[in-house]
Scaffold this motif. Structure first.
Motif, mmCIF file in Angstrom:
data_model
loop_
_atom_site.group_PDB
_atom_site.id
_atom_site.type_symbol
_atom_site.label_atom_id
_atom_site.label_comp_id
_atom_site.label_asym_id
_atom_site.label_seq_id
_atom_site.Cartn_x
_atom_site.Cartn_y
_atom_site.Cartn_z
ATOM 1 N N PHE A 382 -6.741 13.734 10.893
ATOM 2 C CA PHE A 382 -6.432 12.531 10.794
ATOM 3 C C PHE A 382 -6.495 12.085 9.191
ATOM 4 O O PHE A 382 -5.217 11.273 8.857
ATOM 5 N N SER A 386 -2.694 11.249 8.277
ATOM 6 C CA SER A 386 -2.114 9.564 8.109
ATOM 7 C C SER A 386 -1.612 9.426 6.917
ATOM 8 O O SER A 386 -1.026 8.374 6.853
ATOM 9 N N THR A 387 -1.617 10.042 5.853
ATOM 10 C CA THR A 387 -0.891 9.620 4.632
ATOM 11 C C THR A 387 0.613 10.024 4.885
ATOM 12 O O THR A 387 1.380 9.340 3.953
ATOM 13 N N TRP A 389 2.251 7.990 7.106
ATOM 14 C CA TRP A 389 2.522 6.657 7.401
ATOM 15 C C TRP A 389 1.791 5.586 6.544
ATOM 16 O O TRP A 389 2.407 4.424 6.397
ATOM 17 N N ILE A 390 0.572 5.941 6.012
ATOM 18 C CA ILE A 390 -0.121 4.842 5.406
ATOM 19 C C ILE A 390 -0.370 5.521 3.862
ATOM 20 O O ILE A 390 -0.360 6.487 3.702
ATOM 21 N N LYS A 395 -6.605 6.240 3.642
ATOM 22 C CA LYS A 395 -6.694 7.421 4.505
ATOM 23 C C LYS A 395 -8.115 7.657 5.070
ATOM 24 O O LYS A 395 -8.325 7.868 6.274
ATOM 25 N N GLY A 398 -8.823 5.117 7.652
ATOM 26 C CA GLY A 398 -8.098 5.042 8.953
ATOM 27 C C GLY A 398 -8.988 6.092 9.887
ATOM 28 O O GLY A 398 -8.972 5.702 11.228
#
Length: 422
Positions: A382, A386-387, A389-390, A395, A398
């Motif tokens: 994750f 996750s990077t 999208w965010i 990260k 998240g």
């Protein structure tokens, strides 16, 4: 008037905290700060002006535009590691970063000035598809999750047998990397021998901490909350002791910075491949230890019910001693692999992933070694995926959000038991 004064005060505080914003000049804050990052941007030996350069690190941010000679200078508040980024959108058409990359980690040496130069060439910007990015970050996340699992399993075993939430586990991670750095760089030992000795010393550290601190406190019947507070104090003491002897900078282990190998969309260095292989082998060895050996079965028995294990003739103190040695060794190995993954060795590197280790341990189920493995893989994947999208700065946050969501649905963790978390 009061509103105006408050606004001026808020503006001053904001500027002092976050540094300066973009400036249309070749230097900024060089009179305000004694440490300076400087450099030039060239294309084919010719300077390039009006290129945006940004610096970020230690809570400070600043931007500057190169002058007609391609030169720039930015003053920074302290001697730390900063990320220097060249905005490729401000380059002339047909010019791209040829080597070194658009983003460079700059660390001060013995002087107060650090040079960061960009050498550019002709070419076309390559756009990487979403699928290729996903696959590459998935593999990197798996690599990160595996090294995280080494630390999380050690923490989980300690919690399962003693009930202690050990915040000083972060410094056990750091110790492994610092010991490797000392043995390889300072003493000149081969890196493979330095790593093996560092793992052995990490196990010895775990044994020493249990023998001198945790075992006496257990014998006196000290509660789990006071023990946790002691571990926080021990963590702070060890961390700043590391800083005292090794300083606040970042050092590289031998072999860092190897050229990546291409496997389709996947980019991995030889160190990354070795890290994943070592992690898998060690995790399989730990699984065999817990499932097949007599001591491993005793460890699981003590984790399930210490009183019943003691009544069955199991030497609980002996098992706990072995768990501390194993946990320390795993933490030390995790620290070495983390130093190559970051990359770099620093005095607080273990603390940087402590929350992720706790998250992986809790997510999988407190006190369960295999749960820690599952939780670590999930957290590692994750964090890297996750990077897509965010922002990368968020990260780690998240990963903690995922932990909260899972615990809301299954409070005992993925592999934990409702009747007793362990």
């Amino acid at each position: 008037m009061l509103v105006l004064l408050f606004g001026l005060l808020l503006t001053a505080l904001t500027l002092s905290t976050f540094g300066a914003s973009a400036a249309h000049a070749d230097e900024i804050n060089t009179d305000q700060y004694e440490y300076v990052l400087s450099g030039n941007v060239q294309f084919g030996g010719e300077p390039i002006g009006d290129v945006l350069i940004s610096v970020e690190g230690s809570g400070y941010e600043a931007e500057v535009v190169t002058d007609a000679e391609g030169k720039w200078r930015i003053g920074v508040p302290e001697k730390a590691t900063y990320t220097v980024t060249l905005d490729e959108d401000t380059l002339p058409k047909g010019v791209v970063v040829a080597k070194g990359g658009a983003e460079i980690q700059a660390e001060f040496g013995l002087t107060k000035v650090k040079s960061v130069n960009y050498f550019l060439g002709e070419g076309e910007r390559i756009t990487v598809s979403f699928f290729d990015q996903f696959v590459n970050r998935f593999v990197n996340g798996l690599n990160f999750g595996l090294l995280l699992a080494l630390a999380a399993i050690g923490m989980s075993l300690i919690f399962g047998t003693t009930g202690l939430s050990n915040f000083a586990h972060a410094e056990m991670i750091t110790f492994g990397a610092l010991a490797t750095l000392t043995l390889s760089t300072t003493l000149g030992l081969p890196i493979w021998l330095a790593i093996m000795l560092a793992i052995a010393l990490s196990g010895l550290l775990g044994f020493g901490l249990d023998a001198t601190i945790w075992k006496p406190l257990r014998k006196k019947g000290v509660g789990l909350i006071p023990l946790m507070i002691v571990s926080i104090g021990l963590s702070l003491a060890l961390r700043y002791t590391f800083q005292l002897f090794y300083g606040g900078g970042t050092s590289q282990l031998p072999g860092s910075g190897m050229t990546d190998l291409k496997f389709g969309p996947i980019s991995l260095s030889p160190i990354d491949l070795a890290s994943m292989g070592i992690s898998i082998v060690v995790l399989l060895a730990v699984s065999y230890f817990l499932l097949r050996t007599r001591i491993g079965k005793a460890t699981r028995a003590v984790s399930d019910n210490p009183s019943l294990a003691s009544a069955s003739g199991i030497d609980v103190d002996g098992v706990i001693r072995i768990v501390w040695i194993v946990g320390g060794s795993l933490a030390g190995l995790s620290g070495v692999l983390w130093a190559y993954f970051r990359p770099g060795v620093s005095w607080d590197m273990g603390f940087q992933i402590l929350l992720l280790v706790f998250a992986a341990t809790t997510l999988g189920g407190l006190g369960t070694a295999f749960g820690a493995l599952v939780g670590s893989i999930i957290v590692g994947l994750f964090v890297e995926l996750s990077t897509l999208w965010i922002p990368s700065d968020l990260k780690y946050v998240g990963a903690l959000v995922v932990l909260i969501l899972v615990l809301l649905l299954r409070p005992q963790g993925i592999l934990g038991r409702k009747e007793r978390i362990g």
